[in-house]
Design a protein around this motif. Structure first.
Motif, PDB file in Angstrom:
ATOM      1  N   LEU A 115       0.830  -1.205   0.000  1.00 43.34           N
ATOM      2  CA  LEU A 115       0.000   0.000   0.000  1.00 43.34           C
ATOM      3  C   LEU A 115       0.867   1.259   0.000  1.00 43.34           C
ATOM      4  CD1 LEU A 115      -2.770  -1.038   2.542  1.00 43.34           C
ATOM      5  CD2 LEU A 115      -3.097  -0.639   0.093  1.00 43.34           C
ATOM      6  N   VAL A 116       1.918   1.238   0.796  1.00 39.23           N
ATOM      7  CA  VAL A 116       2.828   2.390   0.835  1.00 39.23           C
ATOM      8  C   VAL A 116       3.566   2.516  -0.489  1.00 39.23           C
ATOM      9  CG1 VAL A 116       4.855   3.368   1.974  1.00 39.23           C
ATOM     10  CG2 VAL A 116       3.053   2.304   3.341  1.00 39.23           C
ATOM     11  N   ARG A 117       3.982   1.406  -1.060  1.00 40.68           N
ATOM     12  CA  ARG A 117       4.686   1.433  -2.345  1.00 40.68           C
ATOM     13  C   ARG A 117       3.820   2.058  -3.434  1.00 40.68           C
ATOM     14  NH1 ARG A 117       5.434  -0.896  -7.047  1.00 40.68           N
ATOM     15  NH2 ARG A 117       3.608  -2.232  -6.829  1.00 40.68           N
ATOM     16  N   ARG A 118       2.508   1.798  -3.373  1.00 39.23           N
ATOM     17  CA  ARG A 118       1.586   2.332  -4.377  1.00 39.23           C
ATOM     18  C   ARG A 118       1.163   3.776  -4.085  1.00 39.23           C
ATOM     19  NH1 ARG A 118      -2.724  -2.496  -5.932  1.00 39.23           N
ATOM     20  NH2 ARG A 118      -1.173  -4.157  -6.288  1.00 39.23           N
ATOM     21  N   GLY A 119       1.525   4.277  -2.931  1.00 37.25           N
ATOM     22  CA  GLY A 119       1.117   5.626  -2.566  1.00 37.25           C
ATOM     23  C   GLY A 119      -0.301   5.699  -2.041  1.00 37.25           C
ATOM     24  N   ALA A 120      -0.866   4.562  -1.647  1.00 37.15           N
ATOM     25  CA  ALA A 120      -2.221   4.532  -1.101  1.00 37.15           C
ATOM     26  C   ALA A 120      -2.242   4.732   0.407  1.00 37.15           C
ATOM     27  CB  ALA A 120      -2.907   3.206  -1.450  1.00 37.15           C
ATOM     28  N   ALA A 121      -1.082   4.682   1.038  1.00 37.29           N
ATOM     29  CA  ALA A 121      -0.952   4.890   2.485  1.00 37.29           C
ATOM     30  C   ALA A 121       0.449   5.427   2.743  1.00 37.29           C
ATOM     31  CB  ALA A 121      -1.177   3.590   3.257  1.00 37.29           C
ATOM     32  N   ALA A 122       0.643   5.947   3.947  1.00 35.15           N
ATOM     33  CA  ALA A 122       1.946   6.486   4.347  1.00 35.15           C
ATOM     34  C   ALA A 122       2.391   5.811   5.635  1.00 35.15           C
ATOM     35  CB  ALA A 122       1.858   8.000   4.553  1.00 35.15           C
ATOM     36  N   PRO A 123       3.688   5.751   5.900  1.00 34.28           N
ATOM     37  CA  PRO A 123       4.146   5.172   7.168  1.00 34.28           C
ATOM     38  C   PRO A 123       3.623   5.981   8.344  1.00 34.28           C
ATOM     39  CG  PRO A 123       5.972   5.455   5.617  1.00 34.28           C
ATOM     40  CD  PRO A 123       4.808   6.197   5.052  1.00 34.28           C
ATOM     41  N   TYR A 124       3.299   5.270   9.402  1.00 34.03           N
ATOM     42  CA  TYR A 124       2.880   5.948  10.636  1.00 34.03           C
ATOM     43  C   TYR A 124       3.397   5.145  11.820  1.00 34.03           C
ATOM     44  CZ  TYR A 124       0.231   7.726  14.512  1.00 34.03           C
ATOM     45  OH  TYR A 124      -0.113   8.254  15.730  1.00 34.03           O
ATOM     46  N   PHE A 125       4.286   5.740  12.605  1.00 32.02           N
ATOM     47  CA  PHE A 125       4.911   5.055  13.729  1.00 32.02           C
ATOM     48  C   PHE A 125       4.320   5.600  15.033  1.00 32.02           C
ATOM     49  CE2 PHE A 125       8.836   4.909  10.761  1.00 32.02           C
ATOM     50  CZ  PHE A 125       8.236   3.914  10.015  1.00 32.02           C
ATOM     51  N   TYR A 126       3.269   4.980  15.483  1.00 27.74           N
ATOM     52  CA  TYR A 126       2.553   5.413  16.681  1.00 27.74           C
ATOM     53  C   TYR A 126       3.503   5.468  17.876  1.00 27.74           C
ATOM     54  CZ  TYR A 126      -1.167   5.399  20.236  1.00 27.74           C
ATOM     55  OH  TYR A 126      -1.994   5.704  21.288  1.00 27.74           O
TER      56      TYR A 126
END
Length: 233
Positions: A115-126
């Motif tokens: 998903l991140v590779r496709r640009g559909a999501a971004a990393p999020y480190f809670y």
């Protein structure tokens, strides 16, 4: 000693395996029942899974790319898909809403990373916590941003900041507490208070409920205006 040709062939195989995610790690197996939004799915057994270490625009909030993010996850995990759930021992196993926090694998593909590779999501480190795939997620996000894939091209001003302090949908009280522990059986995916009183989607957002919800019975609050089985999209 390996010949140059053998060495090149070996390097190519390893490269392709790394891109595809290679074999899925050991973990529990389950079937996907439906996709809630771009980073959350419901399983056939009733559990909800929040994909670890990523964040996608939330459906129902008007955020840029929210519907497209859900469509991307739906393409990777259509209903009925068999997935492997991988827990990260360095991170929480369950969030405050009772959702399982996992990496999902299908066919040797790390869905979170894809998903991140496709640009559909971004990393999020809670809480700033970095899981086992944190470096790969960041590298994939930088590549997607450079290529203007997905939300990086569609949503001007999007910032790559995996350490932002508040996650979308994580503020406010947990769903059960928001309704005194009573939930209408006609809705799945969030604890929607029973009718009466009549509540609309803005009321549910104000209570901190994760949206959208799936309508599986009567719809006393009339949340599913287009009749597609989902309320407050």
């Amino acid at each position: 000693m390996r010949t140059p040709a053998v060495a090149v062939a070996t390097a190519l195989v390893l490269s392709l395996a790394g891109h595809a995610g290679a074999a899925a790690p050991s973990g529990s197996r389950a079937s996907v029942a439906w996709v809630v939004d771009g980073d959350t799915v419901a399983l056939a057994g009733g559990e909800r899974v929040r994909l670890l270490q990523i964040d996608a625009p939330e459906v129902g909030t008007g955020e840029c790319y929210s519907r497209a993010a859900r469509t991307a996850l739906l393409g990777l995990l259509p209903p009925g898909s068999r997935v492997t759930l991988e827990r990260d021992p360095a991170l929480d196993a369950v969030d405050r809403y009772g959702r399982l926090l996992r990496y999902l694998w299908r066919g040797g593909v790390n869905v979170n990373l894809e998903l991140v590779r496709r640009g559909a999501a971004a990393p999020y480190f809670y809480r700033g916590e970095r899981g086992r795939y944190a470096s790969r997620l960041l590298a994939a996000a930088r590549a997607a941003r450079a290529a203007r894939r997905g939300l990086w091209g569609a949503c001007p001003g999007t910032v790559l900041d995996p350490f932002r302090p508040v996650e979308t949908g994580q503020s406010g009280p947990p769903p059960a507490a928001a309704s005194g522990g009573r939930c209408d059986p006609g809705y799945v995916g969030a604890c929607v208070p029973p009718y009466p009183p009549d509540l609309d989607c803005d009321d549910l957002r104000a209570r901190g409920l994760p949206l959208p919800v799936r309508v599986v019975g009567a719809d006393p609050h009339r949340l599913d205006g287009d009749g597609d089985g989902y309320g407050c999209e």
